[in-house]
Structures are given as C-alpha cells and as structure tokens.
Design a protein around this motif. Structure first.
Motif, PDB file in Angstrom:
ATOM      1  N   LEU A  42       0.785  -1.229   0.000  1.00  0.00           N
ATOM      2  CA  LEU A  42       0.000   0.000   0.000  1.00  0.00           C
ATOM      3  C   LEU A  42       0.819   1.283   0.000  1.00  0.00           C
ATOM      4  CD1 LEU A  42      -2.952  -1.068   2.310  1.00  0.00           C
ATOM      5  CD2 LEU A  42      -2.916  -0.899  -0.185  1.00  0.00           C
ATOM      6  N   GLY A  43       2.132   1.180   0.246  1.00  0.00           N
ATOM      7  CA  GLY A  43       2.988   2.349   0.062  1.00  0.00           C
ATOM      8  C   GLY A  43       3.278   3.168   1.292  1.00  0.00           C
ATOM      9  N   PHE A  44       2.318   3.301   2.221  1.00  0.00           N
ATOM     10  CA  PHE A  44       2.573   4.160   3.375  1.00  0.00           C
ATOM     11  C   PHE A  44       3.397   3.468   4.459  1.00  0.00           C
ATOM     12  CE2 PHE A  44      -1.510   2.095   4.201  1.00  0.00           C
ATOM     13  CZ  PHE A  44      -1.372   1.648   5.510  1.00  0.00           C
ATOM     14  N   ASP A  45       3.538   2.144   4.361  1.00  0.00           N
ATOM     15  CA  ASP A  45       4.306   1.376   5.339  1.00  0.00           C
ATOM     16  C   ASP A  45       4.766   0.096   4.649  1.00  0.00           C
ATOM     17  OD1 ASP A  45       5.149  -0.367   7.384  1.00  0.00           O
ATOM     18  OD2 ASP A  45       3.720   0.444   8.829  1.00  0.00           O
ATOM     19  N   SER A  46       6.050  -0.213   4.758  1.00  0.00           N
ATOM     20  CA  SER A  46       6.577  -1.401   4.071  1.00  0.00           C
ATOM     21  C   SER A  46       5.953  -2.691   4.592  1.00  0.00           C
ATOM     22  CB  SER A  46       8.101  -1.474   4.222  1.00  0.00           C
ATOM     23  OG  SER A  46       8.463  -1.592   5.584  1.00  0.00           O
ATOM     24  N   GLU A  47       5.352  -2.633   5.806  1.00  0.00           N
ATOM     25  CA  GLU A  47       4.733  -3.827   6.388  1.00  0.00           C
ATOM     26  C   GLU A  47       3.224  -3.849   6.180  1.00  0.00           C
ATOM     27  OE1 GLU A  47       6.555  -6.363   7.783  1.00  0.00           O
ATOM     28  OE2 GLU A  47       8.201  -5.170   6.986  1.00  0.00           O
ATOM     29  N   ALA A  48       2.686  -2.863   5.485  1.00  0.00           N
ATOM     30  CA  ALA A  48       1.236  -2.789   5.279  1.00  0.00           C
ATOM     31  C   ALA A  48       0.856  -3.388   3.931  1.00  0.00           C
ATOM     32  CB  ALA A  48       0.769  -1.338   5.365  1.00  0.00           C
ATOM     33  N   PHE A  49       0.171  -4.507   3.980  1.00  0.00           N
ATOM     34  CA  PHE A  49      -0.251  -5.186   2.754  1.00  0.00           C
ATOM     35  C   PHE A  49      -1.775  -5.234   2.693  1.00  0.00           C
ATOM     36  CE2 PHE A  49       3.926  -6.949   3.807  1.00  0.00           C
ATOM     37  CZ  PHE A  49       4.606  -6.708   2.613  1.00  0.00           C
ATOM     38  N   GLY A  50      -2.326  -4.746   1.576  1.00  0.00           N
ATOM     39  CA  GLY A  50      -3.764  -4.784   1.384  1.00  0.00           C
ATOM     40  C   GLY A  50      -4.189  -6.090   0.739  1.00  0.00           C
ATOM     41  N   LEU A  51      -5.332  -6.598   1.152  1.00  0.00           N
ATOM     42  CA  LEU A  51      -5.890  -7.827   0.589  1.00  0.00           C
ATOM     43  C   LEU A  51      -7.240  -7.516  -0.044  1.00  0.00           C
ATOM     44  CD1 LEU A  51      -5.159 -10.256   3.575  1.00  0.00           C
ATOM     45  CD2 LEU A  51      -3.798  -9.972   1.492  1.00  0.00           C
ATOM     46  N   VAL A  52      -7.441  -8.029  -1.246  1.00  0.00           N
ATOM     47  CA  VAL A  52      -8.680  -7.804  -1.999  1.00  0.00           C
ATOM     48  C   VAL A  52      -9.037  -9.101  -2.710  1.00  0.00           C
ATOM     49  CG1 VAL A  52      -9.699  -6.565  -3.959  1.00  0.00           C
ATOM     50  CG2 VAL A  52      -8.208  -5.346  -2.356  1.00  0.00           C
ATOM     51  N   PHE A  53     -10.305  -9.465  -2.703  1.00  0.00           N
ATOM     52  CA  PHE A  53     -10.714 -10.632  -3.476  1.00  0.00           C
ATOM     53  C   PHE A  53     -10.543 -10.319  -4.967  1.00  0.00           C
ATOM     54  CE2 PHE A  53     -13.405 -11.953   0.285  1.00  0.00           C
ATOM     55  CZ  PHE A  53     -12.641 -13.074   0.567  1.00  0.00           C
ATOM     56  N   ALA A  54      -9.961 -11.263  -5.705  1.00  0.00           N
ATOM     57  CA  ALA A  54      -9.665 -11.047  -7.122  1.00  0.00           C
ATOM     58  C   ALA A  54     -10.912 -10.685  -7.920  1.00  0.00           C
ATOM     59  CB  ALA A  54      -8.992 -12.288  -7.710  1.00  0.00           C
ATOM     60  N   SER A  55     -12.026 -11.332  -7.613  1.00  0.00           N
ATOM     61  CA  SER A  55     -13.263 -11.064  -8.360  1.00  0.00           C
ATOM     62  C   SER A  55     -13.726  -9.622  -8.149  1.00  0.00           C
ATOM     63  CB  SER A  55     -14.368 -12.040  -7.931  1.00  0.00           C
ATOM     64  OG  SER A  55     -14.586 -11.979  -6.533  1.00  0.00           O
ATOM     65  N   ASP A  56     -13.601  -9.121  -6.915  1.00  0.00           N
ATOM     66  CA  ASP A  56     -13.978  -7.732  -6.619  1.00  0.00           C
ATOM     67  C   ASP A  56     -13.049  -6.763  -7.342  1.00  0.00           C
ATOM     68  OD1 ASP A  56     -16.009  -8.537  -4.899  1.00  0.00           O
ATOM     69  OD2 ASP A  56     -14.742  -8.451  -3.120  1.00  0.00           O
ATOM     70  N   TYR A  57     -11.754  -7.079  -7.326  1.00  0.00           N
ATOM     71  CA  TYR A  57     -10.764  -6.218  -7.974  1.00  0.00           C
ATOM     72  C   TYR A  57     -11.056  -6.101  -9.470  1.00  0.00           C
ATOM     73  CZ  TYR A  57      -6.177  -4.612  -9.672  1.00  0.00           C
ATOM     74  OH  TYR A  57      -5.160  -3.908 -10.281  1.00  0.00           O
ATOM     75  N   LYS A  58     -11.244  -7.235 -10.128  1.00  0.00           N
ATOM     76  CA  LYS A  58     -11.486  -7.223 -11.571  1.00  0.00           C
ATOM     77  C   LYS A  58     -12.766  -6.459 -11.912  1.00  0.00           C
ATOM     78  CE  LYS A  58      -9.100 -11.629 -12.284  1.00  0.00           C
ATOM     79  NZ  LYS A  58      -9.258 -13.078 -12.564  1.00  0.00           N
ATOM     80  N   ALA A  59     -13.807  -6.668 -11.118  1.00  0.00           N
ATOM     81  CA  ALA A  59     -15.084  -5.994 -11.382  1.00  0.00           C
ATOM     82  C   ALA A  59     -14.942  -4.476 -11.288  1.00  0.00           C
ATOM     83  CB  ALA A  59     -16.149  -6.493 -10.404  1.00  0.00           C
ATOM     84  N   LYS A  60     -14.260  -3.983 -10.252  1.00  0.00           N
ATOM     85  CA  LYS A  60     -14.115  -2.534 -10.075  1.00  0.00           C
ATOM     86  C   LYS A  60     -13.182  -1.933 -11.121  1.00  0.00           C
ATOM     87  CE  LYS A  60     -16.866  -2.423  -6.601  1.00  0.00           C
ATOM     88  NZ  LYS A  60     -18.271  -1.983  -6.855  1.00  0.00           N
TER      89      LYS A  60
END
Length: 258
Positions: free
Chosen positions: A97-115
C-alpha cells in the motif's frame, strides 16, 4: 435495510469470539463446529463488511489489511499460510500500500477485476487492461513485476505498460519494475492513516493511556474518522500499536510506546 445490515454484522461478529482451550491459552477467531479455526476466507469476508463502500461511491473493492487478520487469529504463521493459499488459488490479491513497508492490502480477485473493469468503461486503455487482468492477475500472485517479466513472459509492449500505469493497475516501484495497484486508492490511504491517528489518539488520551475495547468501539467519532471505528480497532490491534490485555471487564487496549 440498515437494521438488517446491522443484524447481519452482529451475527457475523458473534462468530469471532475468543475460544479458550483447556490449557489456558486463547485462540482468536471464528471457530468451526469441529473446534478448529474457521477458514480465513470467512474472516476476510467479515472484515470486508466493515469497509465503507459508500465513502468511495462503491468504486473501490473492499480492502482489508493483512495485519487486521492478526487481531482475530493470534497465530500469525497460520494467517500467512492461509493467505498464501488463497493467493495461489487465484481468489485473493495482495498489494503493497505504500505508506508502510509492512502494510499489505488484501482484496478478493473477483472484486478487484469488477471494479477495475467498471472504471475502464469507454476508455482507450480498456483492451490492454483486459489483457492484463486475464494474462497476469489471473495467473500470477506477485506483488510486483519486472520489465523483463512483463515484456518476455507476458508479452506486453512498452506502450501497453505505459497504458497500465495510466489506468492505475500498475504503479512505479523503481526503474524497471512496477507494483500491482488498486486504481484510485489514494483516498483510501489518506482516510485510513487519518483515522488510525485519530483512534490511537483516543486511546492515548484516555486515563492511563488505556481503554476497554468495547467502550472504544462505542465511542462517537470525529470527522477525522471516516471508516467504522471497528475497522480501525482491528488495525491498531493487529499492527500491535496497542496492547490487548484480557480483564474481567473485557479486553483492555493500552497504548504501546514505540
């Protein structure tokens, strides 16, 4: 409608209670009928009910930070293992996510593709983005991609890579490599950091720098907190910005001095 949603959240939340084993240790998280932890997908789905879709006009996929899972499941190794499985199966995507090297965002692939596709409607970059989603996102769970990999393995041209950066599905990591990214997620990062600081401030300003978790979750928030406060509580607990201390009155959150 709102009452139905609140009831649904309450029912889901009830599944995420603390289960004490006979040896006195605690296992946090959903518990299935067999006595073991429920699958990580259920935990992700619960946390995603806390994501404020309307705040972003429903243009972003629900985003959960990986460390928020640690606030529910105390076995970090198990969390990491199950998240990796979901990534490898193509169900889940991870983002730096960029603001912290230890911060990782998780998103369901189907939601990501749809948006992503909804945001590409009528744009000249649509064909290239379609190709990226099909050839790269669907088959490769990487956080970042080198120029060599994009050109030789996935057969994208320099011009197409430029289009992918323009569309927001890639962002520059360094010379010759790119992070997988979520288009238009800058506002998410801004509001998230702003809310985290405000909620941490509530804990720090409490007597002895501590507050009961249940009391904190019931507090009225300021305009600085745009997400549901429970979303931020899962963040500060999972990121160990506060200590969680079991008491007879409930879990006490104490500000953790860095």
């Amino acid at each position: 409608m709102k009452n139905d949603m609140n009831r649904k959240r309450a029912l889901i939340s009830d599944a995420f209670k603390v289960k004490k084993k006979r040896n006195g240790t605690e296992t946090f998280g959903a518990v299935d009928e067999g006595g073991g932890p429920a699958d990580m997908k259920s935990t992700l789905e619960y946390l995603m009910t806390l994501f404020p879709r309307k705040l972003f006009n429903d243009t972003l996929p629900p985003i959960v930070l990986k460390h928020q899972l640690y606030s529910i499941h105390d076995d970090k190794t198990l969390v990491d293992k199950e998240v990796n499985k979901l990534q490898e199966s193509g169900e889940l995507l991870m983002f730096q996510l960029g603001f912290d090297s230890e911060a990782f965002g998780l998103v369901f692939a189907s939601d990501y593709k749809a948006k992503v596709l909804a945001g590409e409607e009528g744009k000249v970059t649509r064909t290239t983005v379609d190709k990226f989603l099909e050839k790269v996102v669907s088959s490769c769970p990487n956080l970042s991609f080198s120029k060599d990999k994009m050109l030789k393995e996935f057969l994208f041209t320099d011009s197409e890579i430029t289009q992918l950066v323009k569309s927001g599905v890639l962002t520059v990591r360094d010379a010759g490599s790119w992070w997988l990214s979520i288009p238009n997620s800058g506002k998410f990062t801004k509001y998230f950091i702003q809310g985290r600081k405000a909620v941490l401030g509530m804990v720090k300003k409490s007597k002895y720098n501590e507050v009961l978790r249940a009391d904190l979750e019931e507090r009225r928030t300021t305009s600085q907190v745009k997400f549901p406060i429970k979303y931020h509580v899962h963040d500060i607990v999972g990121a160990e910005l506060v200590q969680s201390i079991p008491t007879t009155s409930g879990t006490l959150l104490r500000f953790a001095d860095s």
